[in-house]
Scaffold this active site. Structure first.
Site, PDB file in Angstrom:
ATOM      1  N   ARG A  31       4.765   0.331   2.321  1.00 10.82           N
ATOM      2  CA  ARG A  31       4.880   1.491   1.434  1.00 10.82           C
ATOM      3  C   ARG A  31       5.566   2.659   2.131  1.00 10.82           C
ATOM      4  O   ARG A  31       5.550   2.790   3.354  1.00 10.82           O
ATOM      5  CB  ARG A  31       3.523   1.926   0.875  1.00 10.82           C
ATOM      6  CG  ARG A  31       2.570   2.578   1.873  1.00 10.82           C
ATOM      7  CD  ARG A  31       2.623   4.087   1.906  1.00 10.82           C
ATOM      8  NE  ARG A  31       1.808   4.622   2.991  1.00 10.82           N
ATOM      9  CZ  ARG A  31       2.266   4.874   4.189  1.00 10.82           C
ATOM     10  NH1 ARG A  31       3.511   4.620   4.499  1.00 10.82           N
ATOM     11  NH2 ARG A  31       1.474   5.383   5.127  1.00 10.82           N
ATOM     12  N   GLU A  52       0.760  14.096   1.794  1.00 14.34           N
ATOM     13  CA  GLU A  52       0.268  13.493   3.038  1.00 14.34           C
ATOM     14  C   GLU A  52      -1.064  14.114   3.435  1.00 14.34           C
ATOM     15  O   GLU A  52      -1.240  15.340   3.368  1.00 14.34           O
ATOM     16  CB  GLU A  52       1.313  13.739   4.124  1.00 14.34           C
ATOM     17  CG  GLU A  52       1.530  12.578   5.033  1.00 14.34           C
ATOM     18  CD  GLU A  52       2.062  11.325   4.340  1.00 14.34           C
ATOM     19  OE1 GLU A  52       1.241  10.487   3.895  1.00 14.34           O
ATOM     20  OE2 GLU A  52       3.283  11.175   4.256  1.00 14.34           O
ATOM     21  N   ASP A  89      -5.130  12.094   0.340  1.00  8.32           N
ATOM     22  CA  ASP A  89      -5.818  11.041  -0.430  1.00  8.32           C
ATOM     23  C   ASP A  89      -7.329  11.114  -0.231  1.00  8.32           C
ATOM     24  O   ASP A  89      -8.094  11.031  -1.192  1.00  8.32           O
ATOM     25  CB  ASP A  89      -5.248   9.637  -0.133  1.00  8.32           C
ATOM     26  CG  ASP A  89      -5.291   9.206   1.329  1.00  8.32           C
ATOM     27  OD1 ASP A  89      -5.522  10.046   2.214  1.00  8.32           O
ATOM     28  OD2 ASP A  89      -5.079   7.991   1.579  1.00  8.32           O
ATOM     29  N   GLY A 100       3.523  -1.078  13.102  1.00 10.43           N
ATOM     30  CA  GLY A 100       3.291   0.158  13.863  1.00 10.43           C
ATOM     31  C   GLY A 100       4.330   1.230  13.600  1.00 10.43           C
ATOM     32  O   GLY A 100       4.465   2.184  14.361  1.00 10.43           O
ATOM     33  N   GLY A 124       4.449   2.946  10.714  1.00 11.87           N
ATOM     34  CA  GLY A 124       3.959   3.878   9.696  1.00 11.87           C
ATOM     35  C   GLY A 124       4.366   3.454   8.299  1.00 11.87           C
ATOM     36  O   GLY A 124       4.399   4.267   7.382  1.00 11.87           O
ATOM     37  N   SER A 128       2.702   1.036   6.789  1.00 14.69           N
ATOM     38  CA  SER A 128       1.492   0.413   6.262  1.00 14.69           C
ATOM     39  C   SER A 128       1.414  -1.086   6.454  1.00 14.69           C
ATOM     40  O   SER A 128       1.028  -1.828   5.543  1.00 14.69           O
ATOM     41  CB  SER A 128       1.404   0.701   4.765  1.00 14.69           C
ATOM     42  OG  SER A 128       0.366   1.528   4.539  1.00 14.69           O
ATOM     43  N   SER A 129       1.773  -1.526   7.653  1.00 13.72           N
ATOM     44  CA  SER A 129       1.757  -2.970   7.891  1.00 13.72           C
ATOM     45  C   SER A 129       0.346  -3.537   7.789  1.00 13.72           C
ATOM     46  O   SER A 129       0.165  -4.658   7.297  1.00 13.72           O
ATOM     47  CB  SER A 129       2.381  -3.294   9.244  1.00 13.72           C
ATOM     48  OG  SER A 129       1.860  -2.455  10.247  1.00 13.72           O
ATOM     49  N   ASP A 179      -2.256   3.888   0.696  1.00 11.23           N
ATOM     50  CA  ASP A 179      -1.428   2.714   0.963  1.00 11.23           C
ATOM     51  C   ASP A 179      -1.732   1.593  -0.028  1.00 11.23           C
ATOM     52  O   ASP A 179      -0.823   0.947  -0.562  1.00 11.23           O
ATOM     53  CB  ASP A 179      -1.659   2.240   2.407  1.00 11.23           C
ATOM     54  CG  ASP A 179      -1.526   3.381   3.406  1.00 11.23           C
ATOM     55  OD1 ASP A 179      -0.906   4.391   3.050  1.00 11.23           O
ATOM     56  OD2 ASP A 179      -2.057   3.277   4.521  1.00 11.23           O
ATOM     57  N   TYR A 238      -6.717  11.022  13.625  1.00 13.89           N
ATOM     58  CA  TYR A 238      -6.815  10.876  12.168  1.00 13.89           C
ATOM     59  C   TYR A 238      -8.246  11.168  11.688  1.00 13.89           C
ATOM     60  O   TYR A 238      -8.451  11.954  10.754  1.00 13.89           O
ATOM     61  CB  TYR A 238      -6.401   9.455  11.771  1.00 13.89           C
ATOM     62  CG  TYR A 238      -6.398   9.205  10.273  1.00 13.89           C
ATOM     63  CD1 TYR A 238      -5.227   9.341   9.533  1.00 13.89           C
ATOM     64  CD2 TYR A 238      -7.559   8.833   9.601  1.00 13.89           C
ATOM     65  CE1 TYR A 238      -5.217   9.111   8.162  1.00 13.89           C
ATOM     66  CE2 TYR A 238      -7.561   8.610   8.236  1.00 13.89           C
ATOM     67  CZ  TYR A 238      -6.384   8.746   7.526  1.00 13.89           C
ATOM     68  OH  TYR A 238      -6.389   8.527   6.171  1.00 13.89           O
TER      69      TYR A 238
END
Ligand code: GLA
Length: 336
Positions: free
Chosen positions: A16, A22, A25, A101, A103, A105-106, A146, A195
């Protein structure tokens, strides 16, 4: 083994991009993410053995029956997906073309594909909830940004998500809008980033001001704790930007949209403090590049990717790792 007779199921889940919205959510705000063409694929092959998985991303193999101390972190997602779907036998083959890695959304992409491959088709909201739960096994208290994009994304559209109700509305993208994702060169791993601390600060500010997307700006400014004041202002202003951005996209006003990306970056840098000097420099360079309408740090921060928007084809050269991305369909599964 009669390979031709094997029963198997194949799932695909995209990565995504988040256009704007940002770190809102988990604060009940709104965001505008989309699913992209790059993604992960998981094939589940039925066997009578305990579940094993092999990933061609890192060439690692795991066995649920024999967990090892040095198993890759994705083993925890497999274990959770197996527990949630009740499918603990078979062989999983994981591959795809989503950078890890970066960013994009793996890990959520993998979680969604695993739940679908092990559990088969399910309602979008159930898949969002199950894949979110899988990812919590990694230990980072992420929101639902995500999952919403990866499950509910549609070709040519982004998803306006209101995280206070989990309702979503599709917003069509102007075909002129070109989106680029540029790697900052800094690998991003949410688990070892602040985070969780940012999220805790947002909740502290909520205790004082109520839901931040609807908080009063003057009260947010006058909080005696300067850090909480900055976090609150970011959330409430970023949510305002999301709605202006959605309207700008619907009106085909790409210039306004680009300006909002720049404002979002300034807020992530100065108020939410999730950027890094090296990233700010790169964002500034990109914002100054001919043809770029706006650019900003994307995702959780402290590394990962920068999003840049343009109304024409751009080339970012060979010194940077970058991808052109397009809004693509969300996750899917089929019985082979
Ligand atoms: C990560 C998390 C999301 C969201 C973003 C920041 O991508 O997984 O839930 O909080 O960071 O917007």
């Amino acid at each position: 083994m009669l390979v031709g007779m094997e029963r198997s199921r194949s799932a695909r889940a995209p990565g995504r991009v988040n256009l704007i919205g940002e770190h809102v959510d988990y604060a009940g705000g709104s965001a505008l993410p989309l699913a992209i063409g790059q993604g992960s694929r998981v094939r589940w092959v039925k066997t009578a053995e305990a579940l094993t998985a092999f990933s061609s991303f890192d060439h690692r193999r795991i066995s649920l029956a024999r967990p090892q101390e040095d198993d890759p972190s994705w083993a925890a997602i497999v274990a959770k997906a197996s527990a949630l779907t009740g499918c603990d036998q078979g062989r999983l083959e994981i591959d795809g073309d989503l950078p890890i890695g970066a960013g994009l959304s793996s890990s959520t992409s993998l979680a969604v594909a695993l739940v679908l491959a092990l559990g088969g088709a399910m309602k979008e909201d159930d898949l969002i909830a199950a894949s979110w739960e899988c990812e919590q096994a990694l230990g980072t208290p992420t929101g639902f940004l995500d999952q919403q994009a990866i499950v509910a994304g549609k070709k040519g559209q982004c998803v306006l998500v209101d995280f206070s109700t989990m309702k979503r509305r599709l917003v069509s993208l102007d075909p002129q809008l070109q989106l680029y994702v540029i790697h900052s060169g800094i690998e991003r791993e949410l688990l070892n980033s602040p985070y969780a601390q940012r999220r805790a600060e947002v909740h502290e500010a909520e205790d004082l001001l109520g839901p931040l997307p609807h908080a009063d700006r003057v009260s947010a400014r006058s909080l005696s704790d300067a850090t909480l004041s900055k976090r609150a202002l970011h959330v409430l202003e970023e949510c305002e930007r999301v709605h202006v951005a959605a309207a700008a996209l619907e009106d085909g006003d790409l210039k306004t949209f680009g300006g909002l990306l720049n404002e979002s970056h300034a807020s992530l840098r100065d108020l939410f403090e999730v950027s890094l000097v090296k990233i700010d420099q790169l964002v500034e360079d990109l914002q100054g590049k001919a043809g770029v309408l706006g650019a900003r740090l994307m995702g959780g921060g402290f590394g990962g990717c920068i999003l840049a928007a343009s109304s024409r084809e751009l080339d970012f050269g060979t010194d940077l790792t970058w991808w052109k991305v397009e809004a693509a369909a969300g996750a899917s599964v089929h019985e082979d």
